[in-house]
Design a protein around this motif. Structure first.
Motif, PDB file in Angstrom:
ATOM      1  N   LYS A 241     -22.887   9.540 -11.323  1.00  0.00           N
ATOM      2  CA  LYS A 241     -21.912  10.514 -10.838  1.00  0.00           C
ATOM      3  C   LYS A 241     -20.854   9.888  -9.929  1.00  0.00           C
ATOM      4  N   ASN A 242     -21.207   8.768  -9.285  1.00  0.00           N
ATOM      5  CA  ASN A 242     -20.277   8.126  -8.361  1.00  0.00           C
ATOM      6  C   ASN A 242     -19.608   6.889  -8.962  1.00  0.00           C
ATOM      7  N   ALA A 243     -19.719   6.729 -10.284  1.00  0.00           N
ATOM      8  CA  ALA A 243     -19.044   5.605 -10.938  1.00  0.00           C
ATOM      9  C   ALA A 243     -17.539   5.800 -10.829  1.00  0.00           C
ATOM     10  N   SER A 244     -16.814   4.686 -10.752  1.00  0.00           N
ATOM     11  CA  SER A 244     -15.362   4.743 -10.555  1.00  0.00           C
ATOM     12  C   SER A 244     -14.668   5.584 -11.623  1.00  0.00           C
ATOM     13  N   MET A 245     -15.089   5.438 -12.864  1.00  0.00           N
ATOM     14  CA  MET A 245     -14.481   6.203 -13.954  1.00  0.00           C
ATOM     15  C   MET A 245     -14.731   7.698 -13.809  1.00  0.00           C
ATOM     16  N   VAL A 246     -15.963   8.064 -13.489  1.00  0.00           N
ATOM     17  CA  VAL A 246     -16.333   9.474 -13.351  1.00  0.00           C
ATOM     18  C   VAL A 246     -15.607  10.109 -12.169  1.00  0.00           C
TER      19      VAL A 246
ATOM     20  N   GLU B  54       0.793  -1.228   0.000  1.00  0.00           N
ATOM     21  CA  GLU B  54       0.000   0.000   0.000  1.00  0.00           C
ATOM     22  C   GLU B  54       0.826   1.278   0.000  1.00  0.00           C
ATOM     23  N   GLU B  55       2.132   1.155  -0.112  1.00  0.00           N
ATOM     24  CA  GLU B  55       2.965   2.356  -0.125  1.00  0.00           C
ATOM     25  C   GLU B  55       2.642   3.206  -1.353  1.00  0.00           C
ATOM     26  N   ARG B  56       2.269   4.460  -1.121  1.00  0.00           N
ATOM     27  CA  ARG B  56       1.906   5.417  -2.167  1.00  0.00           C
ATOM     28  C   ARG B  56       0.706   4.961  -3.006  1.00  0.00           C
ATOM     29  N   ILE B  57      -0.131   4.128  -2.392  1.00  0.00           N
ATOM     30  CA  ILE B  57      -1.393   3.730  -3.033  1.00  0.00           C
ATOM     31  C   ILE B  57      -2.541   4.017  -2.072  1.00  0.00           C
ATOM     32  N   GLU B  58      -3.553   4.674  -2.572  1.00  0.00           N
ATOM     33  CA  GLU B  58      -4.704   5.077  -1.776  1.00  0.00           C
ATOM     34  C   GLU B  58      -5.965   4.564  -2.472  1.00  0.00           C
ATOM     35  N   ILE B  59      -7.025   4.356  -1.714  1.00  0.00           N
ATOM     36  CA  ILE B  59      -8.281   3.876  -2.305  1.00  0.00           C
ATOM     37  C   ILE B  59      -9.384   4.899  -2.076  1.00  0.00           C
ATOM     38  N   LEU B  60     -10.100   5.213  -3.154  1.00  0.00           N
ATOM     39  CA  LEU B  60     -11.308   6.027  -3.051  1.00  0.00           C
ATOM     40  C   LEU B  60     -12.470   5.080  -3.310  1.00  0.00           C
ATOM     41  N   HIS B  61     -13.244   4.810  -2.277  1.00  0.00           N
ATOM     42  CA  HIS B  61     -14.272   3.773  -2.370  1.00  0.00           C
ATOM     43  C   HIS B  61     -15.525   4.236  -3.107  1.00  0.00           C
ATOM     44  N   THR B  62     -15.983   3.386  -4.000  1.00  0.00           N
ATOM     45  CA  THR B  62     -17.293   3.538  -4.631  1.00  0.00           C
ATOM     46  C   THR B  62     -17.710   2.183  -5.179  1.00  0.00           C
ATOM     47  N   GLU B  63     -18.997   1.908  -5.143  1.00  0.00           N
ATOM     48  CA  GLU B  63     -19.480   0.627  -5.658  1.00  0.00           C
ATOM     49  C   GLU B  63     -20.159   0.775  -7.017  1.00  0.00           C
ATOM     50  N   GLU B  64     -20.274   2.023  -7.480  1.00  0.00           N
ATOM     51  CA  GLU B  64     -20.931   2.263  -8.766  1.00  0.00           C
ATOM     52  C   GLU B  64     -19.927   2.110  -9.905  1.00  0.00           C
ATOM     53  N   VAL B  65     -20.371   1.456 -10.990  1.00  0.00           N
ATOM     54  CA  VAL B  65     -19.479   1.173 -12.127  1.00  0.00           C
ATOM     55  C   VAL B  65     -20.211   1.458 -13.433  1.00  0.00           C
ATOM     56  N   ILE B  66     -19.494   2.005 -14.395  1.00  0.00           N
ATOM     57  CA  ILE B  66     -20.042   2.138 -15.747  1.00  0.00           C
ATOM     58  C   ILE B  66     -19.698   0.872 -16.513  1.00  0.00           C
ATOM     59  N   LEU B  67     -20.721   0.234 -17.059  1.00  0.00           N
ATOM     60  CA  LEU B  67     -20.537  -1.037 -17.749  1.00  0.00           C
ATOM     61  C   LEU B  67     -20.244  -0.810 -19.232  1.00  0.00           C
TER      62      LEU B  67
END
Length: 327
Positions: free
Chosen positions: A75-80, A49-62
């Protein structure tokens, strides 16, 4: 340098995305990666996890989602959210292996175009026999184009090749059905006249049969033509390797020959693998956006992150902005 990576985009997400991100952080000590996606699924594969962070969201664009509608509604899709991080100044670039149309829409609506660029261009670097590769743009960001759009593609491709690929004087060719100046349809004939006076090293028309020979460093086409060329090259490469594999496993004698040739064939396959060059850059936006191939493995993701890093480090977007302002 902070890079936002859509951890849920692509056929092999999140595993290969996470593995590629960890490889990139290990290799490049000056980057910090923000993985955007389902934290629980990401952590299944995140071992460093060094220099890696997670921004959590469960929404995905298929892949089946209608691009523009998906970007506006999810609006909360990982790509957006990855694109939003760039727009908010919290990341310097974003990378996704997800829905191509949606990433282009996110780039346009969330990050925004450079003022003066009429249309962005999607530009992968494709392999050549000599191993240098060439940049092809546009391959589908816009199916139709005007001569001025193609001139802007040529300028952006030349700047990228200078800054990120370290080619001092990139040779820019216009894709056509012949090398003669008066060949082609109205679009390419009019574009030819404009390119002759552009501040680039324009070498004239080039034919598709010469592309893999390395006839030019940058090849310009409208998105419809460029996309067909890209898919023809991809399909032909896959078919050739399938035929080669079939021939080398058809008998005991050919299997022995294949065993001897295996190291050379592996090198050949690697040389002709376009994912070694990174993803397709979406040029003309205010910040780098990289579209990794949908079937990207960890190595392809690593190369896409490397490409984004090079674009940020060499201020490709800023140089394009300056070049457009001078015109």
């Amino acid at each position: 340098m902070r890079l936002a990576v859509d951890a849920m985009g692509g056929d092999n997400a999140p595993k290969e995305i996470v593995l590629g991100a960890m490889k990139a952080v290990e290799h490049f000590k000056d980057i910090h990666i923000l993985l955007v996606g389902d934290e629980k699924k990401i952590r299944e594969y995140l071992t460093a996890e060094e220099r890696i962070e997670i921004l959590h969201t469960e929404e995905v664009i298929l892949g089946t989602d209608e691009p523009v509608r998906a970007v506006r509604r999810k609006k909360n899709a990982s790509m957006v959210l990855a694109a939003q991080q760039v727009a908010d100044g919290k990341a310097d670039a974003c990378i996704s292996a997800g829905n191509t149309g949606a990433l282009m829409a996110a780039g346009l609506f969330v990050i925004g175009r450079i003022e003066g660029i009429e249309r962005p261009a999607l530009a992968p670097t494709l392999p050549t026999i000599g191993g240098e590769g060439f940049l092809l743009l546009d391959v589908g960001a816009n199916a139709d184009a005007k001569p001025e759009h193609l001139v802007q593609y040529a300028i952006m491709g030349s700047i990228y090749s200078q800054k990120a690929r370290k080619i001092e004087r990139p040779r820019v060719g216009l894709l056509n059905i012949g090398t003669e100046e008066k060949k082609g349809n109205e679009l390419v004939r009019n574009t030819f006249e404009l390119l002759k006076n552009a501040d680039i090293h324009f070498i004239g028309n080039v034919e598709s049969r010469d592309l893999l020979e390395g006839v030019a460093d940058v090849v310009v086409a409208d998105g419809f033509t460029g996309n067909m060329v890209l898919k023809t090259i991809e399909g032909t490469a896959m078919s050739v390797f399938k035929m080669l594999k079939s021939a080398l496993t058809s008998s005991f004698k050919s299997k022995l020959a294949a065993a001897i040739l295996k190291p050379d064939l592996t090198q050949l396959k690697k040389k002709m693998d376009y994912t070694e060059y990174g993803g397709a850059g979406l040029f003309g936006l205010k910040a780098p956006v990289i579209k990794a191939h949908g079937s990207s493995d960890a190595n392809a993701v690593f190369n896409s992150i490397r490409q984004a890093r090079e674009m940020v480090e060499n201020d490709v977007a800023g140089t394009i902005r300056t070049a457009v302002e001078k015109r």
